[in-house]
Design an enzyme around this catalytic site. Structure first.
Site, short mmCIF file in Angstrom:
data_model
loop_
_atom_site.label_atom_id
_atom_site.label_comp_id
_atom_site.label_asym_id
_atom_site.label_seq_id
_atom_site.Cartn_x
_atom_site.Cartn_y
_atom_site.Cartn_z
N THR A 219 41.28 48.97 -13.36
CA THR A 219 42.12 48.27 -14.32
C THR A 219 42.51 49.12 -15.51
O THR A 219 43.55 48.90 -16.11
CB THR A 219 41.35 47.06 -14.84
OG1 THR A 219 40.01 47.49 -15.14
CG2 THR A 219 41.27 45.97 -13.80
N GLU B 135 45.12 38.91 -14.28
CA GLU B 135 45.38 37.80 -13.37
C GLU B 135 46.72 37.14 -13.64
O GLU B 135 47.34 36.58 -12.75
CB GLU B 135 44.25 36.78 -13.47
CG GLU B 135 42.93 37.34 -12.94
CD GLU B 135 41.74 36.46 -13.24
OE1 GLU B 135 41.60 36.04 -14.41
OE2 GLU B 135 40.96 36.20 -12.32
N ARG C 28 47.65 40.91 -27.88
CA ARG C 28 47.91 42.34 -28.08
C ARG C 28 47.80 43.07 -26.75
O ARG C 28 46.83 42.89 -26.01
CB ARG C 28 46.88 42.92 -29.06
CG ARG C 28 47.17 44.39 -29.40
CD ARG C 28 45.97 45.08 -30.05
NE ARG C 28 45.50 44.43 -31.25
CZ ARG C 28 46.07 44.56 -32.46
NH1 ARG C 28 47.13 45.31 -32.63
NH2 ARG C 28 45.56 43.92 -33.50
N GLY D 74 43.84 38.53 -21.59
CA GLY D 74 43.85 39.25 -20.32
C GLY D 74 45.21 39.26 -19.67
O GLY D 74 46.01 38.34 -19.85
N GLY E 121 37.70 40.93 -19.32
CA GLY E 121 37.06 42.23 -19.53
C GLY E 121 37.60 42.99 -20.72
O GLY E 121 36.84 43.41 -21.60
N THR F 283 48.65 50.84 -18.75
CA THR F 283 47.70 50.24 -17.80
C THR F 283 47.95 48.74 -17.64
O THR F 283 47.76 48.20 -16.55
CB THR F 283 46.24 50.50 -18.24
OG1 THR F 283 46.08 50.10 -19.60
CG2 THR F 283 45.88 51.97 -18.11
N GLY G 55 38.33 45.31 -6.88
CA GLY G 55 37.41 44.20 -6.73
C GLY G 55 38.13 42.90 -6.44
O GLY G 55 37.92 42.27 -5.43
N ILE H 179 37.35 48.58 -12.72
CA ILE H 179 37.56 48.37 -11.28
C ILE H 179 38.97 48.80 -10.87
O ILE H 179 39.56 48.27 -9.93
CB ILE H 179 37.27 46.90 -10.88
CG1 ILE H 179 38.19 45.91 -11.62
CG2 ILE H 179 35.82 46.56 -11.20
CD1 ILE H 179 38.08 44.47 -11.09
#
Lengths: 313, 750
Positions: free
Chosen positions: B486, B708, B631, B705, B527, B637, B256, B484
């Site tokens: 991730t 990004e 964390r 996150g 997310g 991943t 995405g 997506i």
């Protein structure tokens, strides 16, 4: 994509006759370029003649001591052939510099010679392009043309020929062999095979309607040091910004340039000059650049100097 | 559950499954082709028809004539929709009927995307027709038979020419602290430099694609979207139907990067055609259409003014950003990171947005920071060079423990920028760098090292989940959260397994369906943390329900090995769940901890590049990212996320560029052959290090996150390395070989 009919040819003569006898018909071999162009409605053949089963997929010695490459020999197989690697390394290197492994597995020798330009505007049916729609104008002249041609252009077209393979073949003085619909064979020196755009940029080669490439003959081995250097905007899967194919032997030089012109660019008279600058100046005489692509000339000159220095040690 | 005070110790801290590298649980489905993407559902749509969208051939103007007769007569054609026969739809400003009032600052119906509503053309490849046929091939052939005539109008396509008309965007007011002008004028060392970043395309693997099916007045839409309730709102709002009449399924999404936060022609046109034809319809965008029909990361012009004392302490920080967009489009907030990254008493950050008639600019991976850091972190490198201070040292000297705009009353929840820089310097071998450009050679290659800091604001969004423990001992998680590419499936399985004391293979995760509880979705790097927190509360409620059913006092129970234990007693979860199972729901909402604490993830990026001294081609030789992002739920991943960000950062630095033809008003390089993203051969040896960190102010699972953070600053590290290699300081991205050749100060070596 326009609907089309399909025919699988069983002999070169049948294939040539089929295309000649069917207005707007095209040969299809690897399909790596033609199918894309058909999906984008840039090429709209009503009939496809599949030539994949003509047996033109062998690499054989010629009577004169050279090598004949069948029209359907895949780029991967040609690059890997031990005779090509040994005697025509510039060709092997040029092939491996092109496209991606997946594309090279499908792409054929003849199809590679007939690749269409990658000009942005040729690829966009909403824009004028004299090559796609003769007389519609050239959007590239005043538009995005950083990677377009600086030599051999006209006011109607500044497209480049995108092939790497053809640049090496030009350095080797390959001969393109064809069969006409009436069965006549013809041998076309590669220098004459591609034509400059002039007022008819839609005409890219001397092939006549229905004329089928059956193979490409290489001259006897030239010896010397074979170099193919390709400059590109990313490390792989990119068309040449500029490229140099050179065969360097004591006292002789053959050098052809890619990415500069609508055909592989070689000026034999320049090859006898002393030094890269003099060779480049002679080879690039008459160049017409834009603000965006003027860098191609000094870049080519730097590249040539480096290639010669490397080759002559 | 409202998260409004720092998290205490909880079952996630056990670190039995969470925090452990875990391969994707959806991996086998994906590599075997069994994971269905939105265009790949078959049994659900008997008798499906195929729609092909036709895009406008001009950048601005209007349709003067449209002739669909040939297309309508073509074989297999069922329907041709144009503005002349398309049903009326509702634009932004019209919320779906019956929906609650929008949140403060949000426009009603903000996700709406009406199609074919009139002859006006606002941008190239705006939809002008949909041709639906029995087969895809028939629809594609017939689409070429629709003849559209246009009257082109002059448009604004050139940001540099239009920037003077820019105004202050509503959501990017000027940020003024102290007296920038005086401090900058008085500073002994200054840089005043202007950088430009081009329009960029997301280039995700899966194009936008949708399939619509109506059952009575209820629409089911399989579409490729990052946040399914936004898709529901957008489709319902556009069609003018209640949201409970729209079900959206985005179970698998092929990438995405922000391009699927909005809806475009495909879901709306598919829905309209399916309703009219009374049968399901699929519409997928073509790769070329993606570049001009959908959104992109908008270009910026950025002026950086930095003033420092002789020790490198920043006295004045000025960051001016110019960007452009369609009316109603958002600004590219490229100065945002400059608010938080460095200390400095006098600050002036301004954004000016001007109207452009190019396709809509919108979010792309780390909107704001990704391009802001390309400029800021190169300007810092320029300042370091001018001061004769090592670039890492300069950044360390300007570290801050609190929000520099708000002062010490708003400390960072966590901030390990200095640790990232120091760890990276050590691991990368930074001490081998020669600060004088062009000194290190490897044959004809010039070698350079570069560094940049990374920051990405930590965003959190309300998120819910439903969990059910079955009699087979399997925990099923359902949430609208999307994956997506991730790793959402996997990290949610880990959290569920950790909370219930189950092995991960006893957890089933079902995502991306609007019939599940509303969730954060995938955007803004929120997310994993937000949806993980929602699941945390759902699991906590389930633990309570299990304990209650088992007759245990829930305060001292243990969940481990598929069993619940308390006071020396132990029972199997499967047995307690029994035939009917036990279900629970939970939801996280976030209080004002983000107001009390500045929250961000930090990192440091290091790059070694080789630049061909002859051709000026750049090859990145190795990269290292050191990240501190709370964390790390799944190091495997998370590492993949960072690697992807680093690859994308190389693209931003060296090649990505949507070329604008300002005569016609469109992006001319609209395919993957001509819009360059890095290929495998461009991607070197890459390493990622995560520093230990828990952020108890961020969420109950103490994560932040990383999706990004991985791209933030990467391109600047590459650009700084190119400068170190060649002496060329290129301030216009991307750093193509012709731009380097024009500025290289080091002689070529054959």
């Amino acid at each position: 994509m326009k609907a089309f009919t399909y025919q699988r040819a069983t002999s070169p003569a049948e294939a040539a006759a089929a295309v000649a006898g069917h207005h707007g018909a095209r040969f299809i071999a690897g399909g790596t370029n033609l199918l894309d162009l058909m999906k984008l409605q840039i090429e709209t053949p009503g009939h496809l003649v599949d030539i994949n089963h003509l047996g033109l997929d062998r690499i054989e010695p010629t009577a004169g001591g050279g090598l004949r490459i069948g029209a359907l020999v895949r780029n991967t197989d040609l690059a890997a052939d031990h005779r090509v690697r040994r005697d025509y390394a510039v060709l092997s290197r040029a092939l491996l510099a092109g496209a991606s492994a997946q594309l090279r597995n499908k792409a054929t020798t003849a199809g590679n010679l007939l690749q269409r330009t990658r000009c942005h505007y040729f690829y966009d049916t909403t824009k004028p392009c004299n090559k796609r729609v003769p007389g519609s104008g050239c959007a590239a002249l005043g538009g995005s043309n950083r990677n377009l041609a600086v030599l051999g252009t006209s006011d109607q077209c500044i497209a480049t020929h995108p092939s790497d393979m053809a640049v090496a073949m030009r350095a080797l003085d390959a001969i393109v062999e064809t069969t006409a619909p009436d069965g006549t064979a013809r041998a076309i020196p590669i220098v004459d095979f591609h034509v400059l755009p002039g007022a008819t940029p839609q005409v890219e080669t001397v092939l006549q309607p229905g004329e089928l490439i059956t193979g490409v003959a290489l001259p006897p081995p030239l010896g010397g040091t074979h170099v193919y250097r390709k400059v590109r905007d990313r490390a792989s899967y990119a068309f040449a910004v500029v490229s140099v194919a050179a065969v360097v032997a004591p006292g002789t030089l053959r050098v052809a340039f890619g990415g500069l012109a609508p055909k592989p660019w070689r000026v034999e008279a320049a090859e006898t000059r002393a030094g890269a600058d003099a060779i480049a100046d002679a080879a690039f005489a008459g160049a017409r650049t834009t603000r965006q692509n003027a860098f191609k000339l000094p870049l080519s000159k730097r590249l040539l100097a480096s290639v010669l220095a490397d080759a002559r040690g | 559950m409202k998260f409004e005070s720092p998290a205490g110790r909880n079952p996630i801290d056990q670190g039995r499954v969470v925090g452990v590298a875990q391969p994707r649980i959806d991996g086998p489905l994906k590599v075997s082709g069994l994971a269905p993407y939105s265009h790949e559902y078959h049994a659900e749509a008997p008798g499906v028809a195929y729609g092909v969208m036709l895009g406008a051939g001009i950048g601005k103007g209007r349709i003067t004539a449209i002739d669909t007769s040939a297309a309508e007569a073509a074989p297999g054609v069922l329907l041709v929709l144009t503005y002349k026969n398309a049903p009326r739809q509702f634009d932004i400003g019209h919320a779906p009927p019956g929906s609650p009032a929008p949140k403060k600052g949000e426009k009603p119906g903000r996700h709406n995307a009406p199609q074919l509503q009139g002859p006006a053309i606002k941008h190239f490849d705006q939809s002008v027709a949909l041709v639906v046929a029995e087969s895809f091939e028939q629809a594609r052939a017939a689409a070429q038979l629709v003849h559209v005539s246009y009257a082109a109008a002059p448009g604004k396509f050139d940001l540099a020419a239009e920037k003077q008309h820019g105004t202050v965007p509503e959501d990017a007011p000027d940020s003024v602290v102290g007296d920038f002008d005086a401090a900058f004028a008085a500073a002994p060392t200054t840089v005043d430099v202007t950088y430009t970043t081009p329009d960029q395309a997301h280039s995700m693997m899966e194009p936008q694609a949708s399939m619509a099916r109506w059952d009575g007045d209820t629409l089911t839409l399989w579409t490729s979207h990052q946040i399914v309730h936004w898709a529901v709102d957008g489709v319902a709002g556009t069609l003018g139907i209640p949201t409970d009449k729209v079900r959206v399924i985005s179970a698998y999404v092929g990438g995405g990067f922000g391009s699927k936060l909005m809806i475009y022609g495909d879901p709306i046109l598919a829905a309209l055609a399916a309703r009219q034809l009374g049968r399901p319809v699929k519409v997928a965008l073509t790769r070329p259409q993606i570049y001009n029909h959908t959104s992109h990361r908008p270009a910026t012009i950025q002026r950086l003014r930095l003033g420092a004392d002789s020790n490198g302490k920043l006295l004045a920080i000025g960051h001016d950003v110019w960007c452009g967009n369609q009316p109603g489009g958002e600004p590219e907030k490229a100065a945002d990171q400059t608010k938080l990254l460095y200390a400095g008493a006098n600050r002036l950050l301004r954004t000016r947005q001007t109207l452009l008639d190019l396709p809509l600019g919108a979010s792309m991976r780390a909107p704001g920071e990704a391009v802001g850091l390309l400029a800021l972190e190169c300007a810092m490198d320029e300042l370091a060079e001018k001061l004769g201070i090592d670039p890492i040292e300069l950044r360390i000297r300007n570290d801050t423990r609190y929000d520099p705009e708000k002062g010490p009353e708003r400390p960072f929840s966590t901030r390990q920028l200095v640790e990232c820089l120091r760890t990276g310097a050590e691991r990368f071998g930074w001490s081998r760098r020669d600060p004088v450009p062009g000194k290190v050679r490897d044959g004809r290659w010039l070698i350079g090292y570069g560094v940049a800091a990374a920051i990405r604001n930590n965003l959190t969004v309300a998120s819910g989940a439903r969990v059910r423990l079955g009699g087979d001992g399997v925990l099923t998680i359902q949430t609208q959260m999307t994956d997506i590419g991730t790793g959402s499936y996997t990290i949610l399985a880990q959290i569920g397994a950790e909370m219930l004391g189950l092995p991960i293979d006893k957890v089933r995760v079902e995502l991306g369906d609007s019939s599940f509880p509303q969730a954060a979705g995938s955007g803004g790097s929120w997310g994993a943390n937000s949806s993980g927190a929602g699941l945390f509360y759902a699991c906590r409620n389930l633990r309570d329900a299990i304990a209650a059913k088992a007759g245990y006092n829930s305060t001292d129970v243990q969940f481990a090995d598929g069993r619940i234990s308390a006071n020396g007693h132990s029972r199997s979860l499967a047995e307690i769940a029994g035939h009917d199972g036990i279900a629970a729901e939970g939801k996280v909402e976030f209080g004002d901890l983000t107001k009390q604490y500045a929250q961000a993830a930090f990192g440091a990026h290091f790059a070694e590049v080789a630049v061909d001294s002859i051709t000026c081609e750049v090859r990145v030789r190795r990269m290292l990212s050191v990240c501190a992002a709370g964390r790390i739920i799944n190091p495997q991943t998370a590492r993949s996320q960072c690697l992807g960000g680093m690859a994308m950062g190389i693209g931003a630095a060296l090649m990505e560029d949507q070329i604008v033809d300002t005569r016609f008003g469109y992006f001319v390089n609209h395919d993957l052959a001509e819009y360059h993203v890095p290929v495998h051969a461009d991607i070197p040896d890459m390493e990622v290090i995560f520093l230990d960190e828990l952020d108890d102010k961020s969420s109950p699972i103490k994560a932040k996150g990383v999706g990004e953070l991985g791209i933030c600053g990467v391109g600047a590290a590459v650009a700084n390395a190119v400068h170190n290699a060649t002496g060329a300081r290129i301030r216009d991205y991307p750093l193509t070989l012709d731009r380097i050749m024009a500025k290289i100060t080091v002689p070529a070596v054959a």
